[in-house]
Motif scaffolding. Structure first.
Motif, PDB file in Angstrom:
ATOM      1  N   ASN A 135     -47.630  17.059 -42.439  1.00 24.84           N
ATOM      2  CA  ASN A 135     -48.944  16.418 -42.383  1.00 24.84           C
ATOM      3  C   ASN A 135     -48.866  14.959 -41.946  1.00 24.84           C
ATOM      4  O   ASN A 135     -49.880  14.261 -41.899  1.00 24.84           O
ATOM      5  CB  ASN A 135     -49.632  16.508 -43.748  1.00 24.84           C
ATOM      6  N   SER A 136     -47.673  14.488 -41.658  1.00 23.99           N
ATOM      7  CA  SER A 136     -47.492  13.099 -41.250  1.00 23.99           C
ATOM      8  C   SER A 136     -48.065  12.849 -39.851  1.00 23.99           C
ATOM      9  O   SER A 136     -48.174  13.756 -39.034  1.00 23.99           O
ATOM     10  CB  SER A 136     -46.001  12.749 -41.258  1.00 23.99           C
TER      11      SER A 136
ATOM     12  N   PRO B   8     -36.283  13.011 -37.062  1.00 25.04           N
ATOM     13  CA  PRO B   8     -35.699  14.343 -36.823  1.00 25.04           C
ATOM     14  C   PRO B   8     -36.628  15.436 -37.339  1.00 25.04           C
ATOM     15  O   PRO B   8     -37.250  15.294 -38.395  1.00 25.04           O
ATOM     16  CB  PRO B   8     -34.390  14.289 -37.610  1.00 25.04           C
ATOM     17  N   GLY B   9     -36.756  16.507 -36.602  1.00 23.83           N
ATOM     18  CA  GLY B   9     -37.592  17.622 -37.026  1.00 23.83           C
ATOM     19  C   GLY B   9     -39.071  17.331 -37.001  1.00 23.83           C
ATOM     20  O   GLY B   9     -39.854  18.055 -37.634  1.00 23.83           O
ATOM     21  N   TRP B  10     -39.501  16.320 -36.252  1.00 28.88           N
ATOM     22  CA  TRP B  10     -40.908  15.925 -36.257  1.00 28.88           C
ATOM     23  C   TRP B  10     -41.813  17.082 -35.855  1.00 28.88           C
ATOM     24  O   TRP B  10     -41.654  17.702 -34.829  1.00 28.88           O
ATOM     25  CB  TRP B  10     -41.129  14.754 -35.309  1.00 28.88           C
ATOM     26  N   GLY B  11     -42.773  17.391 -36.732  1.00 31.29           N
ATOM     27  CA  GLY B  11     -43.739  18.435 -36.457  1.00 31.29           C
ATOM     28  C   GLY B  11     -43.201  19.844 -36.514  1.00 31.29           C
ATOM     29  O   GLY B  11     -43.933  20.806 -36.258  1.00 31.29           O
ATOM     30  N   VAL B  12     -41.919  19.987 -36.878  1.00 29.95           N
ATOM     31  CA  VAL B  12     -41.286  21.302 -36.880  1.00 29.95           C
ATOM     32  C   VAL B  12     -40.646  21.616 -38.227  1.00 29.95           C
ATOM     33  O   VAL B  12     -40.785  22.714 -38.763  1.00 29.95           O
ATOM     34  CB  VAL B  12     -40.206  21.386 -35.767  1.00 29.95           C
ATOM     35  N   ASN B  13     -39.944  20.636 -38.796  1.00 27.49           N
ATOM     36  CA  ASN B  13     -39.198  20.850 -40.029  1.00 27.49           C
ATOM     37  C   ASN B  13     -39.522  19.740 -41.009  1.00 27.49           C
ATOM     38  O   ASN B  13     -39.127  18.585 -40.822  1.00 27.49           O
ATOM     39  CB  ASN B  13     -37.692  20.866 -39.735  1.00 27.49           C
ATOM     40  N   GLY B  14     -40.274  20.066 -42.052  1.00 25.19           N
ATOM     41  CA  GLY B  14     -40.691  19.084 -43.042  1.00 25.19           C
ATOM     42  C   GLY B  14     -39.674  18.822 -44.122  1.00 25.19           C
ATOM     43  O   GLY B  14     -39.965  18.121 -45.090  1.00 25.19           O
ATOM     44  N   THR B  15     -38.478  19.373 -43.972  1.00 21.44           N
ATOM     45  CA  THR B  15     -37.403  19.105 -44.931  1.00 21.44           C
ATOM     46  C   THR B  15     -36.442  18.076 -44.375  1.00 21.44           C
ATOM     47  O   THR B  15     -36.139  17.069 -45.017  1.00 21.44           O
ATOM     48  CB  THR B  15     -36.643  20.398 -45.270  1.00 21.44           C
TER      49      THR B  15
END
Length: 458
Positions: free
Chosen positions: A332-333, A319-326
């Motif tokens: 950076n993954s 969820p939130g891949w490349g958009v939300n790091g919370t």
């Protein structure tokens, strides 16, 4: 089994029978002698344990056991550890192994260490019966090595009097099951290699702290109603590679930064590369679909490369891949160079039909919620496309919900397999150079392969 030295001295090697033949120097006369080597007498243990459980012995665990802080237990090759499955108190609390010190399990390919229940209880009917707790490394556990071990029939539901609950390591009851292998010390060092985890009611490996190498392991029949082969939380730095994961209930990998405790535990960091994941996700409660092969979430830093994902419910998701790091992994993954293939098998579970996931391809194709699509992935465009051509596995007929592992299967790739190329090799695992030192020996993570999955050609 025995051996003979140049002076004719016969030495027992391991339990079994052998025939020793003696020939005179001129070759005219021969004599034979039958030798039988028996196992050491079984012993029973409970309470605090340390020292050495010697080669080929049988150790009956009759009550709760723990390795005290600052102490070490070494389990040598061929040992059979048989855990009593009776309830230990009025709460029907099952036995657990709590490691406050160090645990060194050192089997060999031909003589692994077996940690199990009685032979009479090793039945198909008991696959998910959660007959004992598992191996739990506490906050003071410094080192664990499991090398050529078989761990099975774990996942007991905790009670208020479970040692792990009393120690604050797990919750009590409410369906909370133990896992086969657990850690809790961010400063600890843990290596699991060449081992088998099977027939467990919950996760196989669930780590909440430590520097970890998990390589060349086999997982199957993992999780009854939920559960992952490898579940990583905050406080961990992990290299996981060349593992085979067959029919984990929910995911091969669940990767998150939960448990960070406001920064008290460092960010979870994981390299998951060159693993083979088969039939993942189908046995999860269909009303709560989640994951299905690899699931990344909650602020972890992950590199997911070169994984061969076959007949699983979904492709890698976050969820939130490349958009939300919370809500999703650290920005950076990376997830790339993974391979997805689906046979034509269909699920008849009503909720799968409602969700539109009756084949693995339905969970691999474009438009799947939270799925991660990367430029260098290799993915079939229909069922039966991109068959990886395993040496021996029924790619097109193995039922999606099957969890019974056939030991004759061979997941090496045949010549001409589309998975033999496309792997990413230009990254460095955390412990491939410095390694992790456990029990005075340094273990290093293997380098990534150019093929995809855990096995290349034979």
């Amino acid at each position: 089994m025995a051996k003979v030295d140049g002076n004719g001295v016969v030495t027992a090697v391991k339990p079994g029978s052998a025939t020793i033949t003696v020939t005179t120097e001129n070759g005219n006369e021969k004599a034979t002698c039958a030798v039988t080597v028996v196992q050491n007498d079984a012993k029973s243990v409970s309470g605090a344990v340390e020292g050495v459980w010697s080669k080929y012995s049988v150790v009956n665990v009759t009550g709760q056991i723990s390795i005290p802080a600052g102490k070490t237990l070494t389990i040598e090759e061929g040992v059979e550890v048989i855990v009593n499955t009776a309830g230990q108190d009025p709460n029907n609390t099952k036995i657990e192994m709590i490691v406050n010190g160090n645990l060194y399990v050192q089997g060999t390919p031909t003589s692994p260490v077996l940690i199990s229940v009685s032979a009479a209880e090793r039945t198909a009917a008991n696959t998910f019966k959660r007959l004992w707790g598992g191996i739990i490394g506490s906050g003071t556990c410094s080192e664990i090595i499991l090398d050529n071990a078989i761990v099975e029939y774990t996942g007991a539901v905790t009670t208020a009097t479970s040692p792990s609950v009393v120690a604050g390591l797990f919750k009590a009851g409410g369906g909370e099951g133990m896992v086969a292998f657990n850690t809790n010390n961010p400063q600890g060092k843990y290596v699991v290699k060449n081992s088998v985890f099977r027939n467990t009611g919950e996760d196989a490996i669930y780590v909440q702290g430590g520097s970890c190498i998990f390589i060349n392991n086999t997982f199957y029949a993992v999780g009854e109603a939920g559960g992952e082969a490898i579940n990583v939380k905050a406080g961990c730095k992990v290299d996981a590679a060349y593992n085979l994961m067959y029919s984990p209930n929910t995911n091969g990998f669940k990767l998150s930064n939960s448990g960070a405790d406001g920064g008290a535990r460092f960010q979870a960091q994981i390299n998951a590369y060159n693993n083979t994941i088969i039939n993942a996700g189908w046995r999860r409660d269909p009303n709560k679909p989640k994951g299905g092969s690899i699931w990344g979430e909650a602020g972890c830093l992950i590199n997911v490369y070169n994984n061969l994902i076959v007949n699983s419910m979904f492709r890698a998701k976050a969820p939130g891949w490349g958009v939300n790091g919370t809500t999703g992994p650290d920005l950076n993954s990376k997830m790339n160079n993974n391979f997805y293939a689906s046979g034509p098998q269909q699920s008849t579970v009503p909720q799968h039909i409602t969700n539109g996931t009756i084949t693995a391809y339905d969970g691999f194709k474009a438009g799947v919620s939270d799925a991660v699509y990367s430029a260098n992935d290799i993915a079939g465009t229909a069922v039966n496309d991109k068959n990886p051509n395993f040496e021996n596995y029924p790619f097109a007929t193995d039922p999606l919900l099957n969890f019974t592992y056939n030991t004759s299967w061979d997941f090496h790739l045949k010549a001409g397999s589309p998975a033999l190329t496309g792997g990413k090799t230009d990254f460095t695992p955390y412990f491939s150079t410095t390694g992790i030192s456990v029990n005075g020996k340094t273990y290093k993570s293997p380098v990534p392969a150019a093929y995809i999955g855990a096995f290349g050609t034979k």
